[in-house]
Structure formats: C-alpha cells, structure tokens
Motif scaffolding. Structure first.
Motif, PDB file in Angstrom:
ATOM      1  N   HIS A 136       0.840  -1.204   0.000  1.00  0.00           N
ATOM      2  CA  HIS A 136       0.000   0.000   0.000  1.00  0.00           C
ATOM      3  C   HIS A 136       0.876   1.254   0.000  1.00  0.00           C
ATOM      4  N   ARG A 186      -6.462   2.310   9.556  1.00  0.00           N
ATOM      5  CA  ARG A 186      -7.393   1.405   8.895  1.00  0.00           C
ATOM      6  C   ARG A 186      -7.095   1.304   7.391  1.00  0.00           C
ATOM      7  N   ILE A 187      -5.928   0.777   7.106  1.00  0.00           N
ATOM      8  CA  ILE A 187      -5.590   0.476   5.713  1.00  0.00           C
ATOM      9  C   ILE A 187      -6.340  -0.810   5.374  1.00  0.00           C
ATOM     10  N   PRO A 188      -7.204  -0.752   4.375  1.00  0.00           N
ATOM     11  CA  PRO A 188      -8.112  -1.889   4.179  1.00  0.00           C
ATOM     12  C   PRO A 188      -7.469  -3.062   3.440  1.00  0.00           C
ATOM     13  N   THR A 190      -8.519  -4.789   0.971  1.00  0.00           N
ATOM     14  CA  THR A 190      -9.480  -4.919  -0.131  1.00  0.00           C
ATOM     15  C   THR A 190      -8.757  -4.792  -1.456  1.00  0.00           C
ATOM     16  N   PRO A 192      -8.640  -2.795  -4.667  1.00  0.00           N
ATOM     17  CA  PRO A 192      -9.175  -1.512  -5.109  1.00  0.00           C
ATOM     18  C   PRO A 192      -9.735  -1.599  -6.540  1.00  0.00           C
TER      19      PRO A 192
END
Lengths: 434, 128
Positions: A136, A186-188, A190, A192
């Motif tokens: 990220h 709160r780095i997800p 998911t 993107p």
C-alpha cells in the motif's frame, strides 16, 4: 569434523526433514493462511502472530509426531484455532472491561459480530488482497518490501534482516510500526477498483527484491543472492496466477527468469564478476530461458506496453545470441529508445548510450553518456565511460573513470572487477609487458 | 472511522481573490467538493483558515506561564490553510477524498482521528 561433535545421523535426518517441511510450508502456505485469516477476522496483526505461533508449534509437534500428511491444512487449522482462542479472550476481557468502565470502550469496536466459523474452502482473492496491503502506498518502500517478504513470502524477520543487512531489531520495529499503522489508519484489506495503479506498486516491490538478489549491493560476500531472486520469482508467479491478464506482471516474471538463468555465469570460481560479453553461454539455464520466452510470448499479446515487458524483450535479445558478437544491437537500441520514451530516466539513458556505442562506435556512445545529468555519483556511469574510453584508445581517461567508479562501488566483486580493469588499462602495466 | 484532512499550501503563491480571473471557477470547485462530501454522507466539518500571518502561537510549559508569540507554530514556506474532518470506512476512501480536493497544488495530510466516548457520549480528543 570430529566424531564427538557429530550428532547421531538419524536425529539429524529427522531434524532436517522437519526443518525442510516447515520452511516449505512457511514459504508456500503461510501467506495464504495469513491472508485467509486476516480477511475473515479483519486483523492482520493478530493473524500474523497466530501463524508465527503455529509455525513455532510445528517445530515441536512435527519433531515428535512426524510431519503431517497435509502440512498446509495442519498450519491452517492450528493458526485458526489460535486466532479464535485469542479473539474469544479479547471478547471476554472487553466484556469484563465494559462491566467495570464503560467510558473506556473505544468508539470503533472492531466488528464484534464477526462469526468465528470459517469455511476454509473459500480462498478467493485473499492472497492478492494481502500483497496489495503490504504494498500500500501509505507504507514506505522499505516497509513494503519487508512486509511482503514477511507476510506473503513467509520469511522470518531474521531472514529478511540478514538479506538486507539491517539489524533484526530494526526490522522488527519497522514491521511492528507498519502493522500498527495498518490498524490505526485502517488500511483496508481490499482489492481496489483501480487495480492497475496498485499492481504497479507491487511490481516495483518485487523488482527491488529481485534486483537486490541480482546485484547484492549490501552483501559482503557474494555478487548475487539467489534466495532473494528466487523469492521474487516465486512471488511473481503467484501474482501471474492472481492477475493473469496483466502484461506487465508477466513481463516482470520473464525479465526475472532471463536474468536468473545467467546467475551461474555471472561470477567465476573465485567469486569475481564476469561481464555479459565474457559469460559462458553454454552454462545458461536453458529450461529457465524457455520458460521466460513462453511467459514473455504471452505477455506481449496482452494490451498495453510497459517498462517490464520492454526490459524483458531486451534480455530476450541478449539471450538469443549464440555468441556475444552475434548480439542484435540495433534491435536493443530501438528497445531502449522505446523505454526512454515511456520511462525516461538517467539509468535508461545510460543503457541506451552503451547500446548505441555497440552499433555506432564508442565516440557516439561517449557523446550520449556525457549528456546525461544526475549520474556523477553512480558507479556504473563511470564504469561505462571507462569501457568506452578504453575502446576508443584513451587508456588514461579510462583509468581515471574506472578509478572514480571504484570509489563509488560497494559490492566487493564489482570492486575487484574495476581494479582489474584499471590494471589492464594502466599505461605502466603495458610498458612493463612490452 | 474519522479522518482529518489538513490542507497545506505555499502561501507565497496566493490563490485567486474575489474579482480575479479564475476566482468564480475556483469557488465553484470548492463548493462542489463540499457538496460532494455532504452528499456522500462523509462530511463532519471543515473550514478554510486565514493566512498564517494572522496566527498567534501559545507555547505551554509545565511550571511556567504560557508564552505567546506572533506567527504560526513552525516557520515554513507551506502553511496550514484549511481542513476537513470526514467519516470514511477506511484509509483508501479517505485518500480518495483527499485526492479530489480542488487545489492546483498543495499537500494534504490524512490522519485518523482518535476518539473516546465521554460520559455524556460526546466524542472528545484522546489525551495522547
């Protein structure tokens, strides 16, 4: 070795078998297990702790009871049980806390309703999610590399610290900080919508891991670090499986395989650097080259054009030549020109200049080299000038350029190579020989 | 999860003032951004600040009375110009909003807000 110091061979064999099995399951399965648990329970940090604990427990259990038939399933079951246990304990302590001091409950209660039962047949995209999380952009590059190797690659903190020559405590702190940021900001976990941009960051990280393996700047003892290069290749294969229609992912994998196929010829028996021109091409790994060609063949049919595919094409041209003299330099010049257009930079310009020198002669190459800004502290710029000056007959200039390169180079094998070139070009040496 | 988006700009390059060319477009862009935040249900509050020349800094030291000095807390080319406090599901969503701030150039720092519920249920800043 004395007989007294040798362990009984049977114990050694058992230890070796268990050790190899644990290493294998750590490398190949722990990332998947971690990704699955992190996604199910929304807690990367805890998932990592539980997988590490399970690996430690494997040492003990497998040594006593033998390696289970399905080590991955064992790892998953033990990690998951540990995770459920930990979550239950946390829930219990939260309840106790809630009963005594309700004002201390955090506003953002982490999904209290998360079910504790997991269907382990659902693997899905968890591993891709985990890779994207590690890479990220909210994490700095060194942290991205460390996290990818640790969480996805299953390398231990000690192994990564050794590979990058940082202290284990420094690296451990960096990983702890990263995991804290993932939780607090709160780095997800998911995938993107804009996968293209994010996969680019992952490729950048894998490329850096491979490069450290290809030219181990930080290694005091060897030019290459096979373990890191192989790790990058293994992760690249995984990424190809996860995003099969991305040409650049396949391009990077092909590039890595082409370079890896030459590792054995890049140094001689003394560990000294052997330049591409002098490498024994019969020793290149033909199976790996075939594999690289196949990967690249598919990559170029996919849409778009990118730096990894072009670099892989350049490598492919080098590998195709039966001898160094048969290298198709004009094609390489064209490819570098293309690379300069889509990804301009001084290092690309440097490689372009070297290729031009092979086609149009050293003077033309030197002219291009001297026009490049920003490489005065880059040892390979001086080394390239040295080579071209030597070829144009300016031995004095070559010695000076190699000397400057030697001052800047860090890897011992590269330094020995530069010293040798200085000796070969020194006029006094020539005088003595004559 | 709440995030504070702080906007930092180079004050030596002033934005368009009322009456200047481009002012209406810029004002419309900011209004549009605010509306988009509100329409998505993420906006908690936001404000634009006067330039840092108007700032006064109060420095607190235990055992001493506060010292008051003219100017922002740190001398820098780039200064805090405004902020938004938003409620977003995760960092990616917050970063997405930060990337849509209608500034030609500037820096936006995105920080999670740490909140504790006070006795009456109103959020108060953490003591850390």
């Amino acid at each position: 070795m004395t007989g007294r110091r040798r362990r009984p061979s049977r114990d050694r064999a058992v230890t070796d078998t268990v050790g190899a099995a644990i290493t294998q399951v750590a490398r190949e399965e722990s990332g998947r297990v971690l990704a699955l648990l992190a996604a199910r329970f929304d807690d990367v940090d805890l998932a990592d702790d539980c997988v590490q604990d399970a690996l430690l427990q494997a040492v003990e259990t497998w040594s006593t009871h033998g390696v289970p038939d399905n080590p991955a399933a064992w790892l998953y079951a033990v990690s998951r049980n540990r995770m459920i246990d930990q979550l239950r304990r946390r829930a219990a302590s939260r309840r106790r806390l809630a009963a005594s001091a309700s004002e201390l409950i955090p506003e953002s209660d982490p999904r209290p309703g998360t079910p504790l039962v997991v269907d382990d047949r659902e693997i899905g995209d968890e591993r891709l999610r985990l890779i994207l999380l590690c890479c990220h952009p909210a994490l700095d590059r060194e942290t991205q590399i460390a996290l990818t190797l640790r969480l996805v690659g299953g390398l231990s903190t000690a192994e990564i610290a050794a590979a990058f020559l940082v202290s284990e405590s420094t690296l451990a702190q960096r990983i702890v900080r990263a995991k804290r940021k993932i939780r607090d900001a709160r780095i997800p976990l998911t995938i993107p919508d804009d996968l293209d941009g994010r996969v680019g960051a992952v490729l950048g990280v894998l490329y850096l891991i491979f490069n450290e393996g290809y030219l181990a700047r930080r290694s005091p003892s060897s030019l290459v670090r096979v373990d890191l290069a192989d790790e990058a290749i293994r992760l690249s294969w995984q990424l190809v499986d996860l995003v099969p229609d991305d040409g650049e992912v396949r391009g990077l994998l092909a590039l890595e395989l082409f370079h890896r196929a030459r590792f054995v010829t890049r140094t001689d028996v003394a560990g000294d650097l052997v330049v591409l021109e002098d490498q024994d091409r019969s020793l290149w790994d033909a199976t790996m080259i075939d594999s690289a060609r196949e990967v690249l063949g598919r990559a170029v049919t996919l849409p778009g054009v990118g730096v990894y595919r072009i670099q892989a094409l350049i490598a492919a041209v080098h590998m195709r030549a039966a001898t160094s003299a048969e290298t198709d330099w004009p094609v390489i010049v064209d490819l570098y020109r293309m690379l300069e257009r889509i990804d301009p930079g001084p290092v690309v310009a440097l490689n372009h200049a070297i290729a031009v020198a092979m086609v149009d002669g050293p003077e033309r190459g030197l002219h291009l080299l001297d026009a490049i800004d920003g490489l005065v502290d880059y040892h390979l710029w001086h080394a390239a000038r040295g080579e071209l000056l030597a070829r144009s007959g300016d031995l004095g200039g070559a010695v000076a350029a190699f000397g400057r390169a030697l001052e800047l180079a860090e890897n011992p094998a590269e330094r020995r190579h530069l010293r040798r070139r200085i000796d070969q070009c020194s006029p006094s040496e020539t005088d003595v020989e004559e | 999860m709440q995030y504070l988006l702080t906007i930092t700009v180079d004050e030596s390059v002033p934005g368009p003032q009322p009456g200047d060319e481009g002012f209406d477009e810029a004002a419309a862009a900011w209004a549009g951004y605010g509306k988009a935040l509100a329409a998505a249900g993420v906006l908690i509050e936001g404000a634009s600040l006067t330039p840092s020349g108007s700032a006064t800094t109060v420095r607190l030291t235990l055992g001493h009375s506060p010292t008051v000095t003219d100017g922002p807390y740190v001398e820098a080319k780039e200064q805090l110009a405004g902020y938004y406090r938003i409620d977003a599901p995760d960092l990616d969503a917050a970063l997405d909003w930060a990337g849509r701030i209608p500034l030609p150039f500037g820096v936006v720092e995105v920080r999670p807000v740490a909140l504790f519920a006070a006795d009456d249920g109103t959020p108060t800043p953490a003591q850390s």
